[in-house]
Design an enzyme around this catalytic site. Structure first.
Site, short mmCIF file in Angstrom:
data_model
loop_
_atom_site.label_atom_id
_atom_site.label_comp_id
_atom_site.label_asym_id
_atom_site.label_seq_id
_atom_site.Cartn_x
_atom_site.Cartn_y
_atom_site.Cartn_z
N HIS A 1 -39.01 23.24 -100.95
CA HIS A 1 -38.43 24.24 -101.84
C HIS A 1 -39.48 24.74 -102.83
O HIS A 1 -40.58 24.21 -102.93
CB HIS A 1 -37.18 23.71 -102.57
CG HIS A 1 -37.44 22.66 -103.62
ND1 HIS A 1 -36.45 22.18 -104.45
CD2 HIS A 1 -38.57 22.00 -103.98
CE1 HIS A 1 -36.96 21.28 -105.27
NE2 HIS A 1 -38.23 21.15 -105.00
N CYS B 1 -43.34 22.47 -109.74
CA CYS B 1 -42.23 22.78 -108.83
C CYS B 1 -42.15 24.28 -108.52
O CYS B 1 -41.42 24.69 -107.62
CB CYS B 1 -40.91 22.31 -109.43
SG CYS B 1 -40.83 20.52 -109.53
N HIS C 1 -43.27 23.01 -101.84
CA HIS C 1 -43.59 21.59 -101.78
C HIS C 1 -42.34 20.90 -101.25
O HIS C 1 -41.27 21.51 -101.20
CB HIS C 1 -43.98 21.04 -103.16
CG HIS C 1 -42.87 21.06 -104.15
ND1 HIS C 1 -42.52 22.21 -104.84
CD2 HIS C 1 -41.98 20.11 -104.54
CE1 HIS C 1 -41.48 21.95 -105.62
NE2 HIS C 1 -41.12 20.69 -105.45
N HIS D 1 -39.72 17.28 -100.55
CA HIS D 1 -39.19 16.00 -101.05
C HIS D 1 -38.50 15.26 -99.90
O HIS D 1 -37.94 15.87 -98.99
CB HIS D 1 -38.15 16.22 -102.14
CG HIS D 1 -38.70 16.83 -103.38
ND1 HIS D 1 -39.46 16.13 -104.29
CD2 HIS D 1 -38.62 18.10 -103.87
CE1 HIS D 1 -39.81 16.93 -105.28
NE2 HIS D 1 -39.33 18.14 -105.05
N ASP E 1 -32.25 19.41 -93.06
CA ASP E 1 -33.37 18.54 -92.72
C ASP E 1 -34.51 19.33 -92.07
O ASP E 1 -34.29 20.11 -91.14
CB ASP E 1 -32.91 17.44 -91.77
CG ASP E 1 -33.97 16.36 -91.58
OD1 ASP E 1 -34.72 16.09 -92.54
OD2 ASP E 1 -34.03 15.79 -90.47
N HIS E 2 -35.72 19.14 -92.60
CA HIS E 2 -36.93 19.84 -92.13
C HIS E 2 -36.82 21.35 -92.34
O HIS E 2 -37.41 22.13 -91.60
CB HIS E 2 -37.24 19.52 -90.67
CG HIS E 2 -37.80 18.14 -90.47
ND1 HIS E 2 -37.06 17.01 -90.67
CD2 HIS E 2 -39.02 17.72 -90.09
CE1 HIS E 2 -37.80 15.94 -90.41
NE2 HIS E 2 -39.00 16.34 -90.06
N GLU F 1 -34.00 12.87 -105.50
CA GLU F 1 -35.06 13.79 -105.12
C GLU F 1 -36.38 13.05 -104.98
O GLU F 1 -37.21 13.39 -104.14
CB GLU F 1 -35.19 14.92 -106.14
CG GLU F 1 -36.14 16.02 -105.66
CD GLU F 1 -36.26 17.15 -106.67
OE1 GLU F 1 -35.75 18.24 -106.39
OE2 GLU F 1 -36.86 16.92 -107.74
NI NI Z 1 -39.40 19.84 -106.11
#
Ligand code: NI
Length: 137
Positions: A16, A35, A41, A43, A81-82, A126
């Protein structure tokens, strides 16, 4: 009547960028720091899904946790996911993809999906040092 809660844990990873497109670059950088990285990036998220209810005498269960697992995987994990939360996930479209907004979106989807089980709490990690919780209030 005794109410018991039961929790299923699922994991997914997603990318995100946390920013508000209505704000200036400088304001986004000040608010969101790393962020706000324009090139994304990721998580490794952990979602704890807690449902609660009375124990059914016929089964000894509050709910069949295999059913809850299947619902959470279909409605949430398979969708995120992914994926990129900003670009790929319809239920996050137009939303700042903070952990707070992600847990609210998960609640809106899962609360009706797990019925007649009652969704009691979602806990969304997260990072290993940070989580948010929501119980529908
Ligand atoms: Ni983040």
């Amino acid at each position: 009547m005794s109410i018991v809660s039961i929790t299923r844990i699922v994991r997914f990873n997603a990318a995100h960028r946390v920013y508000n497109p209505a704000l200036s670059d400088a304001e986004n950088q000040r608010l969101f720091g790393k962020c706000n990285n324009p090139n994304w990036h990721g998580h490794n998220y952990t979602l704890e899904v807690t449902v609660e209810g009375a124990v059914e005498p016929r089964t000894g269960f509050v709910v069949n946790l295999a059913d809850i697992k299947a619902i959470v995987e279909r409605e949430i994990v398979d969708v995120v996911d992914h994926k990129n939360l900003n670009l790929d996930v319809p239920f996050m479209s137009g939303t700042i993809p903070s952990t707070e907004n992600l847990v609210l979106a998960c609640w809106r989807i899962l609360a009706p999906a797990v019925a007649p089980a009652r969704l009691a709490k979602l806990k969304l990690w997260e990072t290993e040092n940070q989580y948010v919780e929501y119980d529908g209030r």
